[in-house]
Design a protein around this motif. Structure first.
Motif, PDB file in Angstrom:
ATOM      1  N   THR A 185       1.121  -1.146   0.043  1.00 50.74           N
ATOM      2  CA  THR A 185      -0.112   0.314   0.367  1.00 50.74           C
ATOM      3  C   THR A 185       1.040   1.032  -0.068  1.00 50.74           C
ATOM      4  O   THR A 185      -0.221   2.341   0.235  1.00 50.74           O
ATOM      5  N   GLU A 228       3.486   2.549   2.018  1.00 46.32           N
ATOM      6  CA  GLU A 228       4.568   2.901   3.439  1.00 46.32           C
ATOM      7  C   GLU A 228       5.325   1.891   3.577  1.00 46.32           C
ATOM      8  O   GLU A 228       6.155   1.139   3.257  1.00 46.32           O
ATOM      9  N   ASN A 284       8.792   2.386  11.279  1.00 42.89           N
ATOM     10  CA  ASN A 284       8.122   3.701  10.698  1.00 42.89           C
ATOM     11  C   ASN A 284       8.774   4.515  12.086  1.00 42.89           C
ATOM     12  O   ASN A 284       7.618   4.362  12.676  1.00 42.89           O
ATOM     13  N   VAL A 289       5.246   6.611  12.226  1.00 38.98           N
ATOM     14  CA  VAL A 289       4.414   5.833  12.987  1.00 38.98           C
ATOM     15  C   VAL A 289       3.370   4.857  13.377  1.00 38.98           C
ATOM     16  O   VAL A 289       2.925   5.342  13.954  1.00 38.98           O
ATOM     17  N   PHE A 297       1.319   2.143  17.504  1.00 37.55           N
ATOM     18  CA  PHE A 297       2.041   3.391  16.996  1.00 37.55           C
ATOM     19  C   PHE A 297       2.112   4.913  17.348  1.00 37.55           C
ATOM     20  O   PHE A 297       2.443   4.644  19.069  1.00 37.55           O
ATOM     21  N   PHE A 301       2.407  10.579  15.304  1.00 42.27           N
ATOM     22  CA  PHE A 301       1.518   9.734  14.058  1.00 42.27           C
ATOM     23  C   PHE A 301      -0.013   9.856  14.835  1.00 42.27           C
ATOM     24  O   PHE A 301      -1.318  10.449  13.584  1.00 42.27           O
ATOM     25  N   ALA A 305      -6.896   7.456  11.134  1.00 43.52           N
ATOM     26  CA  ALA A 305      -5.381   7.637  10.141  1.00 43.52           C
ATOM     27  C   ALA A 305      -5.767   6.080  10.538  1.00 43.52           C
ATOM     28  O   ALA A 305      -4.940   5.004   9.909  1.00 43.52           O
ATOM     29  N   ALA A 306      -4.982   5.326  11.842  1.00 40.63           N
ATOM     30  CA  ALA A 306      -5.127   4.706  12.166  1.00 40.63           C
ATOM     31  C   ALA A 306      -5.108   3.563  11.974  1.00 40.63           C
ATOM     32  O   ALA A 306      -4.971   2.510  11.458  1.00 40.63           O
ATOM     33  N   LYS A 358      -7.472   3.311   9.432  1.00 40.66           N
ATOM     34  CA  LYS A 358      -6.969   2.692   7.776  1.00 40.66           C
ATOM     35  C   LYS A 358      -5.411   2.007   7.509  1.00 40.66           C
ATOM     36  O   LYS A 358      -5.685   1.559   6.647  1.00 40.66           O
ATOM     37  N   PHE A 359      -4.668   2.887   7.970  1.00 41.93           N
ATOM     38  CA  PHE A 359      -3.571   1.585   8.680  1.00 41.93           C
ATOM     39  C   PHE A 359      -3.948   0.482   9.081  1.00 41.93           C
ATOM     40  O   PHE A 359      -3.085  -0.016   8.266  1.00 41.93           O
ATOM     41  N   ASN A 402      -5.574  -1.244   5.645  1.00 44.74           N
ATOM     42  CA  ASN A 402      -4.075  -1.465   4.736  1.00 44.74           C
ATOM     43  C   ASN A 402      -2.956  -2.509   4.977  1.00 44.74           C
ATOM     44  O   ASN A 402      -2.791  -3.663   3.962  1.00 44.74           O
ATOM     45  N   LEU A 403      -3.053  -2.683   6.615  1.00 46.13           N
ATOM     46  CA  LEU A 403      -2.271  -3.998   6.709  1.00 46.13           C
ATOM     47  C   LEU A 403      -2.769  -5.079   6.363  1.00 46.13           C
ATOM     48  O   LEU A 403      -1.815  -6.535   5.940  1.00 46.13           O
TER      49      LEU A 403
END
Length: 324
Positions: free
Chosen positions: A52, A54, A72, A75, A101, A105, A113-114, A116-117, A120-121
């Motif tokens: 995705t 990142e 990261n 993030v 997290f 971030f 956003a967390a 959504k992350f 994606n993960l």
């Protein structure tokens, strides 16, 4: 006293369920293991880009029970279970991934956003999971307050905690203030010799005994009443709180972005800002629904607030329980 900022300051999530590791993960696992086997101290780290987009860095060592650690600093840190053992009972209970997290971030990007992350993960690791769960292991709720606290303010706090290490032991504080000033090696700075009296020694023993008993001593300057940190409860407790001088902390952590956030909500740029922070572990979230129900009768007292989707709906009610 004014609240300048409310934020989820820390969030650890476990992603689990039944699924098959993605082709990307299988392919990467081979490369990652080869890197870990050949790594020597000082060698360049392995860069990883998720499907995705990142970017993360692979750490040369895992963290039990997770085989891989991706990092990261802007993030999160991701801990990944061995993809060859996803169907083990241990993995089903632990989760295929654990994500810690970063505070920055969460402050700048927010809870959505967390979430959504994590979506994606999941897509990167498995596409989709059956019997999927996303559970909170630890979450910190925080508020930044435009106010300066002193040691003498502590007795006015109301706390459900059985452990309050900063009770006002004024007599001992006054005795400790009579001790001579010393440098960072403990050597008196004055010219005169000074022998510690029995009264002073007993006061020191009482204070140290209390700090040892409570486990998390409050930090303050005995001579000026300058408070640095107050703990309510123990760090090992399912729920504990701390109040500390955030203005002082960000000078050390170099989180200058916090001053911009405070300025947008009325900070004058001069007065110290203090942070009240509650750390909630999974054990507390699992059982706190019956407590929160007292503040909102519409909440099912059997709800498990470790479930991230459930937790999102009751942040306000949990905050009310913690502070009212």
């Amino acid at each position: 006293m004014k609240i300048l900022n409310r934020v989820i300051d820390s969030l650890d999530l476990r992603l689990g369920g039944r699924g098959v590791p993605s082709f990307w993960l299988h392919e990467q696992a081979v490369l990652w293991r080869a890197f870990k086997d050949k790594y020597s101290y000082g060698s360049a780290l392995f860069n990883v880009e998720l499907p995705t987009g990142e970017s993360f860095t692979l750490r040369p060592f895992g963290h039990i029970p997770y085989e891989f650690v991706l990092d990261n600093p802007e993030v999160a840190q991701i801990y990944l279970y061995n993809p060859d053992k996803w169907f083990n009972e241990s993995c089903l209970n632990t989760g295929i991934a654990y994500v810690n997290f970063r505070s920055s971030f969460l402050q700048c990007a927010g809870l959505q956003a967390a979430e959504k992350f994590m979506e994606n993960l999941e897509y990167s690791l498995a596409g989709s999971l059956k019997a999927r769960y996303l559970k909170i292991s630890v979450v910190d709720l925080a508020a930044d307050i435009n106010h300066s606290f002193k040691f003498t303010d502590i007795p006015s706090f109301i706390s459900r905690s059985h452990f309050r290490d900063a009770k006002a032991f004024d007599s001992d504080v006054e005795i400790l203030r009579s001790l001579p000033l010393s440098d960072n090696r403990g050597i008196p700075t004055g010219d005169e010799k000074h022998e510690v009296t029995t009264e002073q020694l007993e006061a020191i023993q009482r204070v140290l005994s209390r700090f040892d008993e409570m486990g998390e001593p409050s930090a303050f300057n005995f001579r000026t009443d300058e408070l640095q940190t107050v703990y309510f409860g123990l760090k090992t407790s399912p729920c504990f709180a701390r109040l500390y001088n955030k203005s002082t902390e960000i000078k050390v952590s170099e989180k200058s972005y916090m001053e911009q956030i405070w300025s947008q909500t009325g900070w004058d740029g001069e007065q110290d800002v203090w942070r009240l922070e509650f750390s909630l572990k999974g054990k507390f979230l699992k059982s706190c629904s019956r407590l929160v129900t007292n503040f909102d009768g519409d909440i099912n007292s059997q709800t498990d607030f470790r479930d991230f989707s459930e937790f999102k709906q009751v942040i306000t009610q949990i905050w009310a329980y913690l502070t009212e």
